[in-house]
Design a protein around this motif. Structure first.
Motif, PDB file in Angstrom:
ATOM      1  N   THR A   1       7.017   5.779 -28.687  1.00 28.64           N
ATOM      2  CA  THR A   1       7.894   5.447 -27.568  1.00 28.64           C
ATOM      3  C   THR A   1       7.230   5.865 -26.262  1.00 28.64           C
ATOM      4  OG1 THR A   1       9.836   5.762 -28.950  1.00 28.64           O
ATOM      5  CG2 THR A   1      10.192   5.758 -26.586  1.00 28.64           C
ATOM      6  N   PHE A   2       7.206   4.944 -25.305  1.00 25.57           N
ATOM      7  CA  PHE A   2       6.585   5.188 -24.006  1.00 25.57           C
ATOM      8  C   PHE A   2       7.660   5.383 -22.949  1.00 25.57           C
ATOM      9  CE2 PHE A   2       3.150   3.287 -26.267  1.00 25.57           C
ATOM     10  CZ  PHE A   2       1.989   3.712 -25.659  1.00 25.57           C
ATOM     11  N   ASP A   3       7.380   6.229 -21.999  1.00 25.52           N
ATOM     12  CA  ASP A   3       8.230   6.415 -20.836  1.00 25.52           C
ATOM     13  C   ASP A   3       7.900   5.300 -19.848  1.00 25.52           C
ATOM     14  OD1 ASP A   3       9.704   7.275 -18.675  1.00 25.52           O
ATOM     15  OD2 ASP A   3       8.641   9.170 -18.438  1.00 25.52           O
ATOM     16  N   PRO A   4       8.879   4.529 -19.385  1.00 22.16           N
ATOM     17  CA  PRO A   4       8.582   3.427 -18.470  1.00 22.16           C
ATOM     18  C   PRO A   4       8.126   3.894 -17.086  1.00 22.16           C
ATOM     19  CG  PRO A   4      10.939   3.620 -18.786  1.00 22.16           C
ATOM     20  CD  PRO A   4      10.293   4.585 -19.733  1.00 22.16           C
ATOM     21  N   GLU A   5       8.326   5.157 -16.760  1.00 21.46           N
ATOM     22  CA  GLU A   5       7.871   5.698 -15.473  1.00 21.46           C
ATOM     23  C   GLU A   5       6.357   5.544 -15.386  1.00 21.46           C
ATOM     24  OE1 GLU A   5       8.408   7.338 -11.793  1.00 21.46           O
ATOM     25  OE2 GLU A   5      10.018   7.040 -13.247  1.00 21.46           O
ATOM     26  N   GLY A   6       5.885   4.890 -14.378  1.00 20.93           N
ATOM     27  CA  GLY A   6       4.456   4.693 -14.201  1.00 20.93           C
ATOM     28  C   GLY A   6       3.930   3.389 -14.770  1.00 20.93           C
ATOM     29  N   LEU A   7       4.739   2.649 -15.530  1.00 24.60           N
ATOM     30  CA  LEU A   7       4.317   1.347 -16.037  1.00 24.60           C
ATOM     31  C   LEU A   7       4.760   0.264 -15.066  1.00 24.60           C
ATOM     32  CD1 LEU A   7       5.281   1.601 -19.824  1.00 24.60           C
ATOM     33  CD2 LEU A   7       3.025   1.892 -18.801  1.00 24.60           C
ATOM     34  N   SER A   8       3.950  -0.765 -14.939  1.00 22.20           N
ATOM     35  CA  SER A   8       4.307  -1.877 -14.054  1.00 22.20           C
ATOM     36  C   SER A   8       5.352  -2.760 -14.733  1.00 22.20           C
ATOM     37  CB  SER A   8       3.064  -2.702 -13.713  1.00 22.20           C
ATOM     38  OG  SER A   8       2.615  -3.397 -14.859  1.00 22.20           O
ATOM     39  N   ARG A   9       5.943  -3.660 -13.961  1.00 25.91           N
ATOM     40  CA  ARG A   9       6.930  -4.590 -14.505  1.00 25.91           C
ATOM     41  C   ARG A   9       6.298  -5.468 -15.582  1.00 25.91           C
ATOM     42  NH1 ARG A   9       7.767  -8.823 -11.132  1.00 25.91           N
ATOM     43  NH2 ARG A   9       8.037 -10.512 -12.572  1.00 25.91           N
TER      44      ARG A   9
ATOM     45  N   ASP B   1       3.698  -8.450 -20.857  1.00 21.29           N
ATOM     46  CA  ASP B   1       2.755  -9.458 -20.373  1.00 21.29           C
ATOM     47  C   ASP B   1       1.420  -8.868 -19.938  1.00 21.29           C
ATOM     48  OD1 ASP B   1       4.518 -11.550 -20.813  1.00 21.29           O
ATOM     49  OD2 ASP B   1       5.465 -11.277 -18.860  1.00 21.29           O
ATOM     50  N   ALA B   2       1.270  -7.540 -19.979  1.00 21.64           N
ATOM     51  CA  ALA B   2       0.022  -6.888 -19.614  1.00 21.64           C
ATOM     52  C   ALA B   2      -0.201  -5.710 -20.553  1.00 21.64           C
ATOM     53  CB  ALA B   2       0.058  -6.396 -18.166  1.00 21.64           C
ATOM     54  N   CYS B   3      -1.467  -5.387 -20.782  1.00 24.63           N
ATOM     55  CA  CYS B   3      -1.819  -4.260 -21.650  1.00 24.63           C
ATOM     56  C   CYS B   3      -1.209  -2.984 -21.090  1.00 24.63           C
ATOM     57  CB  CYS B   3      -3.330  -4.131 -21.746  1.00 24.63           C
ATOM     58  SG  CYS B   3      -3.881  -2.694 -22.692  1.00 24.63           S
ATOM     59  N   VAL B   4      -0.621  -2.176 -21.955  1.00 24.12           N
ATOM     60  CA  VAL B   4       0.034  -0.945 -21.541  1.00 24.12           C
ATOM     61  C   VAL B   4      -0.974   0.082 -21.009  1.00 24.12           C
ATOM     62  CG1 VAL B   4       0.017   0.227 -23.774  1.00 24.12           C
ATOM     63  CG2 VAL B   4       1.872   0.643 -22.187  1.00 24.12           C
ATOM     64  N   ALA B   5      -2.245  -0.049 -21.359  1.00 21.00           N
ATOM     65  CA  ALA B   5      -3.248   0.923 -20.933  1.00 21.00           C
ATOM     66  C   ALA B   5      -4.106   0.431 -19.764  1.00 21.00           C
ATOM     67  CB  ALA B   5      -4.146   1.295 -22.108  1.00 21.00           C
ATOM     68  N   CYS B   6      -4.662  -0.775 -19.875  1.00 19.94           N
ATOM     69  CA  CYS B   6      -5.637  -1.225 -18.868  1.00 19.94           C
ATOM     70  C   CYS B   6      -5.099  -2.308 -17.935  1.00 19.94           C
ATOM     71  CB  CYS B   6      -6.908  -1.715 -19.557  1.00 19.94           C
ATOM     72  SG  CYS B   6      -6.731  -3.283 -20.437  1.00 19.94           S
ATOM     73  N   HIS B   7      -3.857  -2.750 -18.107  1.00 28.41           N
ATOM     74  CA  HIS B   7      -3.203  -3.755 -17.258  1.00 28.41           C
ATOM     75  C   HIS B   7      -3.757  -5.163 -17.430  1.00 28.41           C
ATOM     76  CE1 HIS B   7      -1.093  -0.682 -14.821  1.00 28.41           C
ATOM     77  NE2 HIS B   7      -2.172   0.027 -15.072  1.00 28.41           N
ATOM     78  N   LYS B   8      -4.666  -5.395 -18.393  1.00 27.01           N
ATOM     79  CA  LYS B   8      -5.247  -6.728 -18.579  1.00 27.01           C
ATOM     80  C   LYS B   8      -4.155  -7.714 -18.970  1.00 27.01           C
ATOM     81  CE  LYS B   8      -8.224  -7.463 -21.986  1.00 27.01           C
ATOM     82  NZ  LYS B   8      -9.467  -7.620 -22.758  1.00 27.01           N
ATOM     83  N   LYS B   9      -4.125  -8.874 -18.290  1.00 31.02           N
ATOM     84  CA  LYS B   9      -3.101  -9.889 -18.542  1.00 31.02           C
ATOM     85  C   LYS B   9      -3.625 -11.075 -19.343  1.00 31.02           C
ATOM     86  CE  LYS B   9      -0.664  -8.870 -14.278  1.00 31.02           C
ATOM     87  NZ  LYS B   9      -0.259  -9.393 -12.984  1.00 31.02           N
TER      88      LYS B   9
END
Length: 69
Positions: free
Chosen positions: A2-10, A16-24
């Motif tokens: 389970t990930f905390d959504p704080e700090g993750l982008s929309r 729609d984007a990688c949870v680690a590197c933001h690659k779409k």
């Protein structure tokens, strides 16, 4: 996991984007965890290998890039 959504982008929270590197692109397809509201989070293959826990048994899965002929 389970990930905390704080700090993750929309786009990360929507899967729609990688949870680690933001690659779409290509869209990440490996389910890596979820948010507290049970929405799925995804990672690209490179990041998933780093984020997934190591197997504790002597049985190891094939790498994702193995092709059968």
């Amino acid at each position: 996991m389970t990930f905390d959504p704080e700090g993750l982008s929309r786009t990360q929270c929507e899967g729609d984007a990688c949870v680690a590197c933001h690659k779409k692109w290509p869209r990440p397809r490996i389910r890596i965890g979820r948010l507290p509201d049970n929405r799925a989070l995804f990672a690209c293959p490179e990041c998933a290998d780093a984020l997934l826990p190591e197997s504790q048994t002597n049985v190891h899965p094939f790498p994702r890039r193995v092709a059968f002929f």
